[in-house]
Design an enzyme around this catalytic site. Structure first.
Site, PDB file in Angstrom:
ATOM      1  N   GLY A  42       0.825  -1.201   0.000  1.00  0.00           N
ATOM      2  CA  GLY A  42       0.000   0.000   0.000  1.00  0.00           C
ATOM      3  C   GLY A  42       0.856   1.247   0.000  1.00  0.00           C
ATOM      4  N   GLY A  44      -0.750   4.475  -0.018  1.00  0.00           N
ATOM      5  CA  GLY A  44      -1.586   5.622   0.331  1.00  0.00           C
ATOM      6  C   GLY A  44      -0.866   6.452   1.385  1.00  0.00           C
ATOM      7  N   ALA A  46      -0.793   6.243   4.539  1.00  0.00           N
ATOM      8  CA  ALA A  46      -0.130   5.430   5.560  1.00  0.00           C
ATOM      9  C   ALA A  46       1.087   4.707   4.977  1.00  0.00           C
ATOM     10  CB  ALA A  46      -1.120   4.433   6.149  1.00  0.00           C
ATOM     11  N   HIS A 268     -21.442   8.214   5.093  1.00  0.00           N
ATOM     12  CA  HIS A 268     -21.287   9.668   5.078  1.00  0.00           C
ATOM     13  C   HIS A 268     -22.560  10.332   4.554  1.00  0.00           C
ATOM     14  CE1 HIS A 268     -19.684  13.612   4.241  1.00  0.00           C
ATOM     15  NE2 HIS A 268     -18.531  13.290   4.786  1.00  0.00           N
ATOM     16  N   SER A 286     -18.179  17.628   0.125  1.00  0.00           N
ATOM     17  CA  SER A 286     -17.569  17.917   1.428  1.00  0.00           C
ATOM     18  C   SER A 286     -18.628  18.247   2.476  1.00  0.00           C
ATOM     19  CB  SER A 286     -16.605  19.080   1.310  1.00  0.00           C
ATOM     20  OG  SER A 286     -16.220  19.473   2.609  1.00  0.00           O
ATOM     21  N   ARG A 332     -22.124  12.809  11.658  1.00  0.00           N
ATOM     22  CA  ARG A 332     -22.393  12.092  10.409  1.00  0.00           C
ATOM     23  C   ARG A 332     -23.440  10.993  10.563  1.00  0.00           C
ATOM     24  NH1 ARG A 332     -16.231  11.459   7.946  1.00  0.00           N
ATOM     25  NH2 ARG A 332     -16.044  13.659   7.428  1.00  0.00           N
ATOM     26  N   HIS A 403     -18.522   5.111   3.349  1.00  0.00           N
ATOM     27  CA  HIS A 403     -17.407   6.026   3.169  1.00  0.00           C
ATOM     28  C   HIS A 403     -16.113   5.549   3.812  1.00  0.00           C
ATOM     29  CE1 HIS A 403     -15.323   9.801   2.800  1.00  0.00           C
ATOM     30  NE2 HIS A 403     -15.260   9.975   4.096  1.00  0.00           N
ATOM     31  N   GLU A 427      -6.145   3.074   7.324  1.00  0.00           N
ATOM     32  CA  GLU A 427      -7.532   2.608   7.407  1.00  0.00           C
ATOM     33  C   GLU A 427      -7.611   1.086   7.530  1.00  0.00           C
ATOM     34  OE1 GLU A 427     -10.088   4.570   4.537  1.00  0.00           O
ATOM     35  OE2 GLU A 427     -11.761   3.244   5.010  1.00  0.00           O
ATOM     36  N   ARG A 437     -15.826   7.810  13.056  1.00  0.00           N
ATOM     37  CA  ARG A 437     -14.651   8.654  12.866  1.00  0.00           C
ATOM     38  C   ARG A 437     -15.058  10.109  12.652  1.00  0.00           C
ATOM     39  NH1 ARG A 437     -12.166  10.943   8.674  1.00  0.00           N
ATOM     40  NH2 ARG A 437     -13.153   9.784   6.991  1.00  0.00           N
TER      41      ARG A 437
END
Ligand SMILES: Cc1cc2nc3c(=O)[nH]c(=O)nc-3n(C[C@H](O)[C@H](O)[C@H](O)COP(=O)(O)OP(=O)(O)OC[C@H]3O[C@@H](n4cnc5c(N)ncnc54)[C@H](O)[C@@H]3O)c2cc1C
Lengths: 638, 257
Positions: A42, A44, A46, A268, A286, A332, A403, A427, A437
């Site tokens: 990965g 991303g 992270a 979301h 957003s 959310r 999401h 994640e 979150r």
């Protein structure tokens, strides 16, 4: 052999735990680091940050991603911003406040020690990114700008216009390319991890498929880090990138890593609604839009006027009515749930009836076009580009979409899974967000893990590792054979139906019964239906072509096969979590007004699942959570 | 809506490719171009054929994966990424040709999928600021003028899709390279390495076999992020300085008067 869950949290007061860990962990000398090889799956936020950091320390790093370039990881799409407690606005923000917000936001289902560390490391992330040249927005005087995000009472969110994820990822990606240039790191793009190699109980490498040639081979290392992102694509339609998948963590689970809280997924509230069956993903708008937009539906189910012609008395501003103090800014999960309720009541808008209005009419009138354009101009343009409708003239239509997955591989304080030598970050782990979150916290966690935590905990592991990895161990060959066999099985079903068709059906089951709300019977029937669909998949799937070439159908089919199994575990987990917490609303556990009811006596735990074999019920273990710093309270947004 | 498609099919890099005719019908005007291809692919699979391969991921116009030449234009007619091109942008019944991005530095891997790794190698040659991870100075001790930040951001939003390369008659990747140099070189943090960066990245650009820039401007006309060709001017400015620096270094240090 039964799984032991030892979170290995250092003793002492919460604010000193990370420092005491740092002071006492074992080190590897600079001259010896080159002897160790680390695999990072990965790239991303992270993975790229971890790979770049460890390569910079002198380890040899091999980073894998399935895209054609490390820069294209799903993190690139994050928009809003990243939290840090710099308190530049002099509002009295502090590590303690970010910690409390995150624990409360997660509805008291996260580990205090981890969350404190996350809050503590947040400011260093901003410093690191700025040093890399990440162009955060600035105030007139040249100082960093911040804004408030996701209903918190301080301005602690840093941002690069609406492309914060892109800029942070490019920063990490560039740092990684620098290490590639220096010969410390290698990026294996267009490679997909298909399995984990475990030798004598330790992670020693991975098996990956070269997506261009189809070749399946083993890669040995001294330890393995999974930074493979979330699994919301189990719902088929989600805000995640199209190819995001759970295969890496699922394979690790099947090799013995505990899987924590699989049912905790965030839906979301502000996404563009689905417009038809052909649709392949949902686009997030957003959350900041809720600062000025008012959410409503027509009061009457048979309303057929244009929204702008519906008079005030025929509009139901359901959030403002039900939550007078927070109104449109409720968290959310609450916003998502309420949208579902009004649509279930037949009040939804748009062609599918699953949508609600997000209306800027009043804000434009009150604050002027210029102010609104300054705040949301690019979001309005994006909405119009996708839907062909202008939010200046008619209200936006929005609906919740899957999401983010709070669940993931269980890790201890050092981010190590239950398999020694296997780490999980970003994640992909079950992480610091509990049952829900907060906005702008995912990127913070990814980068805290990658830049500042994992490189030290990996060092600690390697310093203590007294056996070398033997790439000729039969386990490598066996794992390659197993992966080849799976590919052969997928190729050989010989049915008629494309994988995407099954995926859409799986998504519908999950969305209906393990989505915004859940209930025992629905979950049980979902498990039945998933099993049935899975059988159909294994008898009617058609994967054209061969396994020895670029074959995107095969990639989809392999990921989907794992999603079927994960979906079942998610439902089982949702049944066991016999309470409502954060995003997990069990219909049986709510107040008369529809508020979630937690059960702190029985369920202040992390639910961790251990694989026991194909078609056998996995074992459920519990990590008990204790709250010494923040007293668990019921949320109230009334 | 109904469409007639001519799609480039090529089994792998070494093999010959060619156009294949397809028809799709009943497409929702709100479907994106890639979703239209999905519909076609499901039909191809159901009919026992081989689906068309193409790259895509975020479907929001920011990952830069998608790379279709639609009617000869990189990403199609609207200066947005392929995934943000919608079928409502085409007349019903239209005949549309679909090819991979064309450039000799981007070999075709299969059908519409190309190898864009040269762009990663250009970044590798200097598209970063040389810091490793660890404690860094407090950012506000080094203010950045908001207009410099805006300028950097205008270039930093490049998604690395390679449309600029596919559009350029010379096959130049200078818009891509210039965008990264303009981003980093307009910030104080990027200043110390500005000349090495410009030099290293241009050298790698040429090494990969991309052509030079002769100001056609086709790149900015297709760039989905609307990056201005001015970034190439900025790149050349620093590149020239870099060459002077190197010359001086070769002749020995020139003492300032
Ligand atoms: C639209 C959107 C907006 C968001 N906005 C925000 C925001 O404003 N603020 C915020 O904090 N968070 C935001 N988030 C959440 C945040 O973006 C993600 O949680 C975060 O980026 C995840 O990063 P990651 O590094 O864990 O994984 P990812 O970025 O998902 O990367 C996964 C990596 O793993 C690789 N990979 C996966 N499986 C395999 C395999 N089997 N083999 C090889 N490689 C594999 C992929 O190639 C990729 O490189 C947003 C999310 C979305 C969808």
């Amino acid at each position: 052999m039964s799984m032991k869950l030892d979170a290995r949290i250092p003793d002492g007061p919460v604010e000193g735990k990370w420092h005491s860990w740092l002071d006492s962990h074992r080190l590897v000398g600079p001259r010896n680091r080159g002897d160790y090889e680390v695999i990072v799956v990965g790239t991303g936020l992270a993975g790229a940050s971890a790979a770049a950091t460890m390569a910079g320390m002198g380890y040899r790093v091999k980073a894998f991603c399935f895209q054609d370039s490390a820069r294209r990881a799903h993190s690139i799409a994050a928009q809003g911003g990243i939290n840090a407690t710099k308190d530049y606005a002099n509002e009295g923000d502090s590590v303690h406040r970010l910690f409390v917000d995150t624990i409360k936001g997660g509805d008291f289902r996260a580990r205090e020690a981890n969350v404190w560390r996350l809050a503590e490391l947040s400011t260093g992330i901003i410093d690191q990114a700025v040093a890399q040249g990440v162009p955060f927005n600035r105030e007139y005087g040249g100082m960093l700008a911040t804004r408030s995000f996701g209903g918190v009472l301080v301005e602690r969110t840093f941002y690069c216009r609406g492309q914060t994820g892109q800029q942070l990822l490019l920063g990490a990606y560039q740092a990684l390319q620098m290490q590639v240039h220096a010969g410390q790191a290698e990026v294996m793009s267009r490679h997909e991890m298909l399995d984990l190699v475990v030798v004598d109980g330790r992670a020693r490498g991975i098996v990956a498929r070269n997506l261009t040639t189809g070749e399946i081979s083993a890669h040995a290392a001294d330890c393995v880090v999974l930074a493979t992102g979330g699994y919301c694509n189990v719902y088929y339609l989600s805000t995640n990138a199209k190819n995001s998948n759970a295969t890496a963590i699922w394979r690790a689970y099947k090799r013995g890593a505990g899987f924590a809280n699989p049912c905790f997924t965030q839906i979301h509230p502000t996404c563009i609604p689905q417009s038809g069956d052909y649709q392949s993903k949902l686009t997030l708008m957003s959350e900041s839009l809720r600062n000025d937009g008012r959410i409503w539906v027509p009061r009457n189910a048979d309303e057929d006027r244009e929204p702008s012609e519906i008079p005030e008395e025929d509009r139901l501003y359901y959030l403002e009515e039900r939550y007078p103090s927070y109104g449109n800014l409720v968290p959310r999960d609450v916003a998502s749930r309420q949208a579902k309720i009004v649509c279930d009541d037949g009040l939804g808008v748009g062609p599918t009836g699953r949508g609600v209005y997000l209306d800027f009419r009043d804000a434009i009138e009150e604050k002027g076009e210029e102010t609104i354009a300054g705040r949301y101009g690019n979001l309005f343009a994006m909405y119009e580009r996708i839907t062909g409708e202008s939010p200046w003239k008619t209200p936006m239509r929005i609906y919740p979409a899957p999401h983010y997955s709070m669940g993931g591989l269980w890790v201890d304080y050092g981010l190590q899974t239950t398999i020694p030598g296997l780490f999980a970050i970003g994640e992909a782990n079950f992480s610091d967000h509990g049952a829900n979150r907060l906005g702008a916290s995912a990127m913070m966690q990814c980068l805290a893990d990658g830049y500042f935590i994992l490189p030290h905990t990996v060092t600690d592991y390697l310093a203590d590792l007294d056996t070398e990895t033997d790439p000729n161990d039969p386990a490598f060959r066996e794992t390659v054979l197993a992966a080849e066999e799976r590919v052969g099985k997928l190729m050989g079903v010989g049915g008629t139906t494309a994988p995407s068709v099954f995926h859409r059906r799986l998504g519908q089951i999950m969305l209906d019964r393990c989505g915004i709300t859940r209930e025992k019977e629905g979950l049980e029937s979902a498990i039945e239906d998933i099993r049935e669909l899975r059988e159909e998949f294994w008898s009617d799937l058609r994967v054209p072509g061969t396994g020895e070439e670029l074959n995107q159908s095969l990639e989809l089919a392999g990921r989907l096969a794992d999603y079927f199994e994960l979906a079942e575990l998610m439902c089982a987990d949702a049944i066991e979590r016999d309470e409502s917490a954060g995003c997990h609303l069990r219909e049986e556990h709510q107040t008369e007004e529809g508020e979630a009811v937690r059960d702190d006596k029985l369920h202040a735990t992390v639910q961790v699942w251990e694989h026991r074999g194909e078609d056998e019920r996995p074992d459920l273990h519990h990590e008990h959570l204790s709250f010494d710093e923040v007293e668990p309270t019921a949320r109230s947004y009334k | 809506m109904n469409f007639k498609l001519r799609v480039w099919r090529q089994p792998s890099e070494g093999n010959e490719g060619g156009f294949e005719a397809h028809e799709v019908s009943g497409v929702d005007p709100e479907a994106s171009f890639l979703e239209m291809l999905d519909i076609l692919n499901e039909k191809i699979v159901a009919d026992g054929g081989d689906p068309i391969a193409y790259d895509r991921d975020c479907m929001e116009g920011v990952c830069g994966s998608c790379s279709l030449l639609i009617d000869g234009i990189p990403h199609g007619p609207r200066q947005v990424t392929s995934c943000q091109t919608f079928m409502r942008d085409f007349p019903d019944g239209a005949e549309i040709s679909v090819e991979p991005f064309r450039n000799s530095a981007f070999p075709v891997i299969r059908d519409l999928v190309v190898d864009r790794s040269p762009l990663d190698r250009i970044i590798e040659a200097g598209g970063y600021i040389s810091v490793t991870s660890g404690p860094q100075p407090e950012p506000n001790t080094n203010p950045v003028r908001p207009e410099d930040q805006e300028h950097a951001m205008d270039a930093a939003i490049c998604i690395g899709c390679g449309a600029c390369v596919a559009a350029c008659p010379n096959g130049s990747a200078m818009l891509f390279t210039g965008a990264k140099v303009a981003h980093l070189n307009s910030l104080p943090q990027g200043d110390p390495e500005r000349f090495d960066r410009a030099h290293g990245m241009v050298a790698q650009h040429d090494e990969e076999g991309f052509g030079g820039c002769t100001n056609f401007g086709e790149c900015q006309a297709v760039c989905p992020q609307e990056i201005s060709i001015k970034v190439i001017g900025e790149l050349y400015h620093d590149y020239r300085q870099a060459m002077l620096h190197r010359l001086r270094a070769r002749r020995g240090a020139v003492k300032p008067q």
